[in-house]
Design a protein around this motif. Sequence first.
Motif, PDB file in Angstrom:
ATOM      1  N   ASN A  61       0.705  -1.146   0.079  1.00  0.00           N
ATOM      2  CA  ASN A  61       0.012  -0.074  -0.157  1.00  0.00           C
ATOM      3  C   ASN A  61       0.806   1.424  -0.077  1.00  0.00           C
ATOM      4  OD1 ASN A  61      -2.580  -1.160   0.308  1.00  0.00           O
ATOM      5  ND2 ASN A  61      -1.964  -2.050   2.178  1.00  0.00           N
ATOM      6  N   GLU A  62       2.213   1.287  -0.145  1.00  0.00           N
ATOM      7  CA  GLU A  62       3.007   1.955   0.023  1.00  0.00           C
ATOM      8  C   GLU A  62       3.070   2.973  -1.428  1.00  0.00           C
ATOM      9  OE1 GLU A  62       7.786   3.172   0.826  1.00  0.00           O
ATOM     10  OE2 GLU A  62       7.250   0.974   0.253  1.00  0.00           O
ATOM     11  N   VAL A  63       2.867   4.412  -1.382  1.00  0.00           N
ATOM     12  CA  VAL A  63       2.908   5.127  -2.775  1.00  0.00           C
ATOM     13  C   VAL A  63       4.400   4.641  -3.523  1.00  0.00           C
ATOM     14  CG1 VAL A  63       3.072   7.404  -3.603  1.00  0.00           C
ATOM     15  CG2 VAL A  63       1.592   6.684  -1.594  1.00  0.00           C
ATOM     16  N   GLY A  64       4.172   4.397  -4.677  1.00  0.00           N
ATOM     17  CA  GLY A  64       5.497   4.204  -5.293  1.00  0.00           C
ATOM     18  C   GLY A  64       5.484   2.509  -5.671  1.00  0.00           C
ATOM     19  N   TYR A  65       4.770   1.579  -4.896  1.00  0.00           N
ATOM     20  CA  TYR A  65       4.530   0.495  -5.319  1.00  0.00           C
ATOM     21  C   TYR A  65       4.214  -0.123  -6.521  1.00  0.00           C
ATOM     22  CZ  TYR A  65       3.580  -4.574  -4.680  1.00  0.00           C
ATOM     23  OH  TYR A  65       3.320  -5.935  -4.851  1.00  0.00           O
ATOM     24  N   GLU A  66       4.784  -0.795  -7.169  1.00  0.00           N
ATOM     25  CA  GLU A  66       4.411  -1.437  -8.643  1.00  0.00           C
ATOM     26  C   GLU A  66       4.209  -2.760  -8.528  1.00  0.00           C
ATOM     27  OE1 GLU A  66       6.739   1.817 -11.457  1.00  0.00           O
ATOM     28  OE2 GLU A  66       7.539  -0.162 -11.294  1.00  0.00           O
ATOM     29  N   TYR A  67       3.199  -3.153  -9.351  1.00  0.00           N
ATOM     30  CA  TYR A  67       2.837  -4.637  -9.813  1.00  0.00           C
ATOM     31  C   TYR A  67       2.402  -5.000 -11.103  1.00  0.00           C
ATOM     32  CZ  TYR A  67      -2.017  -2.998  -8.569  1.00  0.00           C
ATOM     33  OH  TYR A  67      -3.133  -2.387  -9.001  1.00  0.00           O
ATOM     34  N   LEU A  68       2.577  -6.101 -11.345  1.00  0.00           N
ATOM     35  CA  LEU A  68       1.985  -6.595 -12.779  1.00  0.00           C
ATOM     36  C   LEU A  68       0.917  -7.347 -12.612  1.00  0.00           C
ATOM     37  CD1 LEU A  68       5.683  -8.491 -13.487  1.00  0.00           C
ATOM     38  CD2 LEU A  68       4.751  -6.362 -14.496  1.00  0.00           C
ATOM     39  N   LEU A  69       0.231  -7.319 -13.842  1.00  0.00           N
ATOM     40  CA  LEU A  69      -1.351  -7.579 -13.822  1.00  0.00           C
ATOM     41  C   LEU A  69      -1.349  -9.218 -14.421  1.00  0.00           C
ATOM     42  CD1 LEU A  69      -3.387  -4.625 -15.306  1.00  0.00           C
ATOM     43  CD2 LEU A  69      -3.088  -5.450 -12.806  1.00  0.00           C
ATOM     44  N   HIS A  70      -1.748 -10.256 -13.452  1.00  0.00           N
ATOM     45  CA  HIS A  70      -1.657 -11.226 -13.980  1.00  0.00           C
ATOM     46  C   HIS A  70      -3.110 -11.641 -14.961  1.00  0.00           C
ATOM     47  CE1 HIS A  70      -4.203 -11.674 -10.325  1.00  0.00           C
ATOM     48  NE2 HIS A  70      -4.877 -12.878 -11.051  1.00  0.00           N
ATOM     49  N   ALA A  71      -3.361 -12.523 -15.617  1.00  0.00           N
ATOM     50  CA  ALA A  71      -4.566 -13.098 -16.615  1.00  0.00           C
ATOM     51  C   ALA A  71      -5.047 -13.975 -16.055  1.00  0.00           C
ATOM     52  CB  ALA A  71      -3.852 -13.569 -18.018  1.00  0.00           C
ATOM     53  N   THR A  72      -6.651 -13.947 -16.000  1.00  0.00           N
ATOM     54  CA  THR A  72      -7.598 -14.838 -15.483  1.00  0.00           C
ATOM     55  C   THR A  72      -7.297 -16.232 -16.186  1.00  0.00           C
ATOM     56  OG1 THR A  72      -9.071 -13.207 -15.248  1.00  0.00           O
ATOM     57  CG2 THR A  72      -9.962 -15.472 -15.117  1.00  0.00           C
ATOM     58  N   VAL A  73      -6.998 -16.274 -17.566  1.00  0.00           N
ATOM     59  CA  VAL A  73      -6.345 -17.408 -18.274  1.00  0.00           C
ATOM     60  C   VAL A  73      -4.867 -17.199 -18.889  1.00  0.00           C
ATOM     61  CG1 VAL A  73      -7.064 -18.789 -19.891  1.00  0.00           C
ATOM     62  CG2 VAL A  73      -8.834 -17.769 -18.943  1.00  0.00           C
ATOM     63  N   PRO A  74      -3.943 -17.696 -17.922  1.00  0.00           N
ATOM     64  CA  PRO A  74      -2.720 -17.744 -18.422  1.00  0.00           C
ATOM     65  C   PRO A  74      -2.554 -18.763 -19.648  1.00  0.00           C
ATOM     66  CG  PRO A  74      -2.834 -18.059 -15.856  1.00  0.00           C
ATOM     67  CD  PRO A  74      -4.092 -18.231 -16.385  1.00  0.00           C
ATOM     68  N   VAL A  75      -1.267 -18.319 -20.155  1.00  0.00           N
ATOM     69  CA  VAL A  75      -0.818 -19.163 -21.442  1.00  0.00           C
ATOM     70  C   VAL A  75       0.151 -20.100 -20.864  1.00  0.00           C
ATOM     71  CG1 VAL A  75      -1.794 -17.486 -23.115  1.00  0.00           C
ATOM     72  CG2 VAL A  75       0.648 -17.578 -22.242  1.00  0.00           C
ATOM     73  N   PRO A  76       0.335 -21.144 -21.681  1.00  0.00           N
ATOM     74  CA  PRO A  76       1.493 -22.287 -21.474  1.00  0.00           C
ATOM     75  C   PRO A  76       2.767 -21.287 -21.550  1.00  0.00           C
ATOM     76  CG  PRO A  76      -0.025 -23.062 -23.153  1.00  0.00           C
ATOM     77  CD  PRO A  76      -0.364 -21.560 -23.000  1.00  0.00           C
ATOM     78  N   VAL A  77       3.505 -21.823 -20.773  1.00  0.00           N
ATOM     79  CA  VAL A  77       5.129 -21.036 -20.765  1.00  0.00           C
ATOM     80  C   VAL A  77       5.950 -21.835 -21.689  1.00  0.00           C
ATOM     81  CG1 VAL A  77       7.127 -20.913 -19.213  1.00  0.00           C
ATOM     82  CG2 VAL A  77       5.078 -21.293 -17.902  1.00  0.00           C
ATOM     83  N   PRO A  78       6.648 -20.764 -22.381  1.00  0.00           N
ATOM     84  CA  PRO A  78       7.281 -21.305 -23.527  1.00  0.00           C
ATOM     85  C   PRO A  78       8.528 -22.023 -23.112  1.00  0.00           C
ATOM     86  CG  PRO A  78       6.847 -18.849 -23.697  1.00  0.00           C
ATOM     87  CD  PRO A  78       6.442 -19.191 -22.377  1.00  0.00           C
ATOM     88  N   THR A  79       8.719 -23.087 -23.993  1.00  0.00           N
ATOM     89  CA  THR A  79       9.900 -24.190 -23.501  1.00  0.00           C
ATOM     90  C   THR A  79      11.397 -23.638 -23.774  1.00  0.00           C
ATOM     91  OG1 THR A  79       9.727 -25.205 -25.523  1.00  0.00           O
ATOM     92  CG2 THR A  79       8.374 -26.120 -23.606  1.00  0.00           C
ATOM     93  N   GLU A  80      11.437 -22.740 -24.531  1.00  0.00           N
ATOM     94  CA  GLU A  80      12.646 -21.905 -25.180  1.00  0.00           C
ATOM     95  C   GLU A  80      12.879 -20.629 -24.948  1.00  0.00           C
ATOM     96  OE1 GLU A  80      15.273 -23.724 -26.577  1.00  0.00           O
ATOM     97  OE2 GLU A  80      14.176 -25.681 -26.257  1.00  0.00           O
ATOM     98  N   PRO A  81      13.955 -20.329 -24.508  1.00  0.00           N
ATOM     99  CA  PRO A  81      14.228 -18.763 -24.023  1.00  0.00           C
ATOM    100  C   PRO A  81      13.690 -17.809 -25.509  1.00  0.00           C
ATOM    101  CG  PRO A  81      16.006 -20.134 -23.203  1.00  0.00           C
ATOM    102  CD  PRO A  81      15.230 -20.908 -24.210  1.00  0.00           C
ATOM    103  N   HIS A  82      13.510 -16.680 -25.214  1.00  0.00           N
ATOM    104  CA  HIS A  82      13.081 -15.807 -26.233  1.00  0.00           C
ATOM    105  C   HIS A  82      14.428 -15.165 -26.637  1.00  0.00           C
ATOM    106  CE1 HIS A  82       8.917 -15.986 -25.501  1.00  0.00           C
ATOM    107  NE2 HIS A  82       9.022 -15.909 -24.179  1.00  0.00           N
ATOM    108  N   ARG A  83      14.817 -14.875 -27.931  1.00  0.00           N
ATOM    109  CA  ARG A  83      15.985 -14.146 -28.425  1.00  0.00           C
ATOM    110  C   ARG A  83      15.459 -13.052 -29.142  1.00  0.00           C
ATOM    111  NH1 ARG A  83      20.081 -16.886 -26.089  1.00  0.00           N
ATOM    112  NH2 ARG A  83      21.604 -15.928 -27.788  1.00  0.00           N
TER     113      ARG A  83
END
Length: 540
Positions: A116-138
């Motif tokens: 609740n501290e001013v300046g705190y940042e957070y990422l929005l998750h999805a209700t329906v996540p997608v599969p995690v890619p198996t290979e690193p992105h380049r």
Amino acid sequence: MLRIALLGSLTVLSGAAVAAALLVRPGWWVAAAILLALLAVGVADVVQRRHSVLRNYPVVGHLRYLLERIRPEIQQYFVERNVDGRPFDRDTRTLIYERAKGIAGEKAFGTERDVNEVGYEYLLHATVPVPVPTEPHRVRVGGPDCTRPYEMALLNVSAMSFGALSANALRALNRGAALGGFAHDTGEGGISRYHLEHGGDLIWELGSGYFGARTPDGDFDPAAFADKAAHPAVRCVSLKLSQGAKPGIGGVLPGPKVSAEIAEARGVPPGVTCESPAAHRVFTTPRELVRFVTRMRELAGGKPAGIKLCVGSRVDVLALCKAMLAEGTAPDFVVVDGSEGGTGAAPLEYEDHVGAPLTEGLMTVHNALVGTGLRDRVRIGASGKIANGSDVVKRIIQGADFTNSARAMMMAVGCIQAQRCHTNTCPVGVATQDPRRAAALDVADKSERVRRFQAATVAEARRLMASMGSRGPDELAPYQLRRRIGHMDTRSYAELFDWLEPGELLAEPPPGWAGDWNLASADHFGRDKAHFGVVSRGYT
């Protein structure tokens, strides 16, 4: 007075101990020696004139300096909370160490941060996540004028020179990069033998001293540059304009520190003071800068050529974009360094008060390139306190294509944030040229730690993106990152900041950008001070 009483007491006790040693038992000589030594220290303290504390409080005053010396360690290990430390808090350091060791890096019982501290940042998750890619992105780095593009990892080793780091630290970083398939920036100190020992991909950084490609009088040497840039390990070349922790100043390496090995890497005489000027010799205008980067790419045989900078004036960034348009070419990449970036040593005024933080600098460069229609040909790297997967994802949302990390990579090699980088007394052999201290760093073990840390961090970034419903970096957007702006309200980055449309600056600059856009010129950096009524005040 206290000092008279203390010296008098030491004199009496010393005399008594000597008498006891002569008349009673020889074992008293030990006590006599200690007391006489303390008396000598006390007399020296009273006589000296540098420290008032010691003159008024001889002998016992040394406790003040002892406690002051170990204060950072007491603070770090016994006082600060897990989320309070600077530059990196304990939770972040622990995460780096655990991932480097192959431990999951998980935490029990919930966050310790005040959400609740001013300046705190957070990422929005999805209700329906997608599969995690198996290979690193380049990320493919290389615009239309580049004939030998490079596939950049999402997280790489940021610029650290030989001289700032020990030979063993560089060996471990480079071997880790080779094992993990990511890039290793050489720093501006030139390509040393330790950068080449294990075959890791290199980004050769050239600073204002042109180390490794300089003439005897400090100018750029194109033949030497072409020769070194042709090495197969060199995958990209970069021109450093400024550094986040100390933008706008150069540096001096005193002659006694210029060892034979450092001299070999930098192309300077051993034992002779060498200087990195604040400004470059190869350009003075935006056009000249763009032309020189083009020349670097040509001399490197078509390998990607870019620049690294800490953003200052937005006018200068726009001037550089105007020069790219005017010259019909552009750097293949721009690495943005934030003012929160690290360094071995810098004046406190520069570390604390000069240069744009990474968030502002990154979004400035991204929007300037988008607004001038250049974003599709120029990749952007982010450098400055990248330590975990959420850092990577946040910087991509703010405009980066890839990230670089220096201090987190140092911690993976064994750095304990002792903050003695400039003293040559690094306790773990990372930031030192002391052979005895550096020998404690085991290259085989630490290189595996570097590989594991990078792989785990990128894997966590992939998992975060999947949790947010994004299959990769291209699907991330500003609305997915939110910041608390008050105890009762939060806003997304899409709401908080202006995001330019492709070519918008060329068509009709928005009000927030129009003034700087009109002031920017491809033919000079900076603002026209006369335009703002700035006149000489007669200072000499």
